[in-house]
Design an enzyme around this catalytic site. Sequence first.
Site, PDB file in Angstrom:
ATOM      1  N   SER A 262      21.781  49.392  23.485  1.00 54.70           N
ATOM      2  CA  SER A 262      20.471  49.820  22.988  1.00 54.70           C
ATOM      3  C   SER A 262      19.691  48.592  22.519  1.00 54.70           C
ATOM      4  O   SER A 262      20.277  47.521  22.326  1.00 54.70           O
ATOM      5  CB  SER A 262      20.649  50.797  21.822  1.00 54.70           C
ATOM      6  OG  SER A 262      21.199  50.107  20.711  1.00 54.70           O
TER       7      SER A 262
ATOM      8  N   ASP B 259      19.664  50.577  27.260  1.00 55.87           N
ATOM      9  CA  ASP B 259      19.480  51.980  26.883  1.00 55.87           C
ATOM     10  C   ASP B 259      18.202  52.130  26.049  1.00 55.87           C
ATOM     11  O   ASP B 259      17.976  51.367  25.103  1.00 55.87           O
ATOM     12  CB  ASP B 259      20.711  52.384  26.041  1.00 55.87           C
ATOM     13  CG  ASP B 259      20.820  53.869  25.828  1.00 55.87           C
ATOM     14  OD1 ASP B 259      20.335  54.628  26.671  1.00 55.87           O
ATOM     15  OD2 ASP B 259      21.431  54.266  24.806  1.00 55.87           O
TER      16      ASP B 259
ATOM     17  N   GLU C 206      12.419  58.627  31.638  1.00 52.07           N
ATOM     18  CA  GLU C 206      12.734  59.872  30.913  1.00 52.07           C
ATOM     19  C   GLU C 206      11.520  60.780  30.842  1.00 52.07           C
ATOM     20  O   GLU C 206      10.407  60.337  30.553  1.00 52.07           O
ATOM     21  CB  GLU C 206      13.235  59.569  29.494  1.00 52.07           C
ATOM     22  CG  GLU C 206      13.564  60.858  28.732  1.00 52.07           C
ATOM     23  CD  GLU C 206      14.188  60.619  27.363  1.00 52.07           C
ATOM     24  OE1 GLU C 206      14.911  59.625  27.201  1.00 52.07           O
ATOM     25  OE2 GLU C 206      13.935  61.451  26.472  1.00 52.07           O
TER      26      GLU C 206
ATOM     27  N   HIS D 219      20.736  63.510  20.551  1.00 50.22           N
ATOM     28  CA  HIS D 219      21.484  62.362  20.063  1.00 50.22           C
ATOM     29  C   HIS D 219      22.175  62.673  18.736  1.00 50.22           C
ATOM     30  O   HIS D 219      21.682  63.485  17.958  1.00 50.22           O
ATOM     31  CB  HIS D 219      20.545  61.162  19.861  1.00 50.22           C
ATOM     32  CG  HIS D 219      20.008  60.609  21.144  1.00 50.22           C
ATOM     33  ND1 HIS D 219      18.672  60.509  21.422  1.00 50.22           N
ATOM     34  CD2 HIS D 219      20.646  60.115  22.227  1.00 50.22           C
ATOM     35  CE1 HIS D 219      18.508  59.981  22.623  1.00 50.22           C
ATOM     36  NE2 HIS D 219      19.684  59.739  23.137  1.00 50.22           N
ATOM     37  N   GLY D 220      23.298  62.006  18.499  1.00 47.63           N
ATOM     38  CA  GLY D 220      23.915  62.059  17.179  1.00 47.63           C
ATOM     39  C   GLY D 220      25.062  63.048  17.046  1.00 47.63           C
ATOM     40  O   GLY D 220      25.529  63.633  18.034  1.00 47.63           O
TER      41      GLY D 220
ATOM     42  N   GLY E  54      22.564  62.068  25.026  1.00 46.56           N
ATOM     43  CA  GLY E  54      23.041  62.902  23.922  1.00 46.56           C
ATOM     44  C   GLY E  54      24.196  63.783  24.332  1.00 46.56           C
ATOM     45  O   GLY E  54      24.264  64.952  23.964  1.00 46.56           O
TER      46      GLY E  54
ATOM     47  N   ASN F 158      25.532  59.850  29.063  1.00 44.50           N
ATOM     48  CA  ASN F 158      25.385  58.893  27.950  1.00 44.50           C
ATOM     49  C   ASN F 158      26.205  59.300  26.736  1.00 44.50           C
ATOM     50  O   ASN F 158      26.098  60.449  26.268  1.00 44.50           O
ATOM     51  CB  ASN F 158      23.919  58.795  27.550  1.00 44.50           C
ATOM     52  CG  ASN F 158      23.132  57.923  28.487  1.00 44.50           C
ATOM     53  OD1 ASN F 158      23.417  57.877  29.683  1.00 44.50           O
ATOM     54  ND2 ASN F 158      22.153  57.216  27.962  1.00 44.50           N
TER      55      ASN F 158
HETATM   56  P1  13P Z   1      25.229  60.709  21.791  1.00 45.94           P
HETATM   57  O1  13P Z   1      24.605  60.516  20.443  1.00 45.94           O
HETATM   58  O2  13P Z   1      25.463  62.138  22.100  1.00 45.94           O
HETATM   59  O3  13P Z   1      26.488  59.923  21.950  1.00 45.94           O
HETATM   60  O4  13P Z   1      24.183  60.174  22.898  1.00 45.94           O
HETATM   61  C1  13P Z   1      24.090  58.822  23.205  1.00 45.94           C
HETATM   62  C2  13P Z   1      22.954  58.487  24.101  1.00 45.94           C
HETATM   63  O5  13P Z   1      22.276  59.326  24.656  1.00 45.94           O
HETATM   64  C3  13P Z   1      22.662  57.064  24.292  1.00 45.94           C
HETATM   65  O6  13P Z   1      21.542  56.871  25.081  1.00 45.94           O
HETATM   66  O1  G3H Z   2      20.552  56.855  22.333  1.00 41.84           O
HETATM   67  C1  G3H Z   2      20.624  56.108  21.370  1.00 41.84           C
HETATM   68  C2  G3H Z   2      21.876  55.366  21.122  1.00 41.84           C
HETATM   69  O2  G3H Z   2      22.812  56.187  20.495  1.00 41.84           O
HETATM   70  C3  G3H Z   2      21.635  54.047  20.440  1.00 41.84           C
HETATM   71  O3  G3H Z   2      21.476  54.101  19.067  1.00 41.84           O
HETATM   72  O4  G3H Z   2      19.757  52.350  18.459  1.00 41.84           O
HETATM   73  O5  G3H Z   2      21.489  53.101  16.816  1.00 41.84           O
HETATM   74  O6  G3H Z   2      22.130  51.682  18.757  1.00 41.84           O
HETATM   75  P1  G3H Z   2      21.186  52.735  18.229  1.00 41.84           P
HETATM   76 ZN    ZN Z   3      20.023  58.375  24.711  1.00 42.10          ZN
END
Ligand code: 13P
Ligand code: G3H
Ligand code: ZN
Length: 303
Positions: A47, A77, A129, A173-174, A205, A248
């Site tokens: 990321s 990412d 996206e 996400h999360g 996510g 992902n």
């Molecule tokens: P998660 O938070 O479900 O692991 O998703 C990660 C993601 O989409 C990174 O781009």
């Molecule tokens: O999709 C997002 C990823 O989980 C990256 O998160 O910016 O905290 O590294 P981050």
């Molecule tokens: Zn993502």
Amino acid sequence: MNLKDYFQKAIEEGFALGAINFSNMESLQGIVEASMKARSPMIISVSESALKYMGSYCYALTKSAKQIYPHLFLHLDHGKSFEVCKEAVDNGFDSVMIDGSALKYEDNISITKKVCDYAHKKGVFVEGELGQIKGIEDNTSASEHIYTDPALAKDFVMKTKVDSLAIAIGTSHGAYKYSGKQTLRFDILEEIERALPNFPLVLHGASTVEQSEVQLFNQYGGKLEKANGIPRELIEKAVTKHNIVKINTDTDIRIALTSQVRKVLNENKSEFDPRKYLGAGREEIKKVVLDKIYNLFHSNDKI
Ligand code: 13P
Ligand code: G3H
Ligand code: ZN
């Protein structure tokens, strides 16, 4: 084979490539060792904030990783600007994501096209996206997602020339994905597939937030209350029955590493050797990634 070849193979054979985020040496090692053991191609995702955290060590680490195991694809990412994507392209990334999903439709098209024009000249693939995937802080139910509009998907791909498309069908996400019914909008996915036959689609996510991992995390002083992820069978269905070719995953890797750090430090109060707790975290990541490769992505023995 390049990433695009793998995406087509994945559509034909009903598997997906993992796109797993890393932000330190141990997480990268765990991902690479699992991929190597399972003979799986793997997308290693960075990321913007992970790139900032690692600095140029990121390039050195991934260069070494590719020497050890060449079937890795380095991916940016959620790039939010042309400049960040350009930097990744210029530094040898195999692919970049330009995430214009929060922008107005026309602005999303314009920035995504700009990144494609630049990246494609250098042989780098681009993911765009459409629709919005909820963030960790939102902790909202699936019904509040902004789903991808299938009617726009084809127009977006044609106008931008993206190589793959991240879609919103109810993942988020999360570590807190659902407060209500755990489901995904396969009806929307099917409509997108009708509009874009055989086109590589991406699920963000997609962590499954295994309860055994959450339990371990909480057992050693952690506090992840009501954490939950996408049910395994929904991920498997998206991978094997649909054109989802990239899954992902970040949250599951973070929980795996941190639960082991908690365990080792809790069980050995006098321990201060980082190799002991980070090494345990690395092993846990390897275990989690192997499970995903064999049982969810079905990308084992595809190199
Ligand atoms: P998660 O938070 O479900 O692991 O998703 C990660 C993601 O989409 C990174 O781009
Ligand atoms: O999709 C997002 C990823 O989980 C990256 O998160 O910016 O905290 O590294 P981050
Ligand atoms: Zn993502």
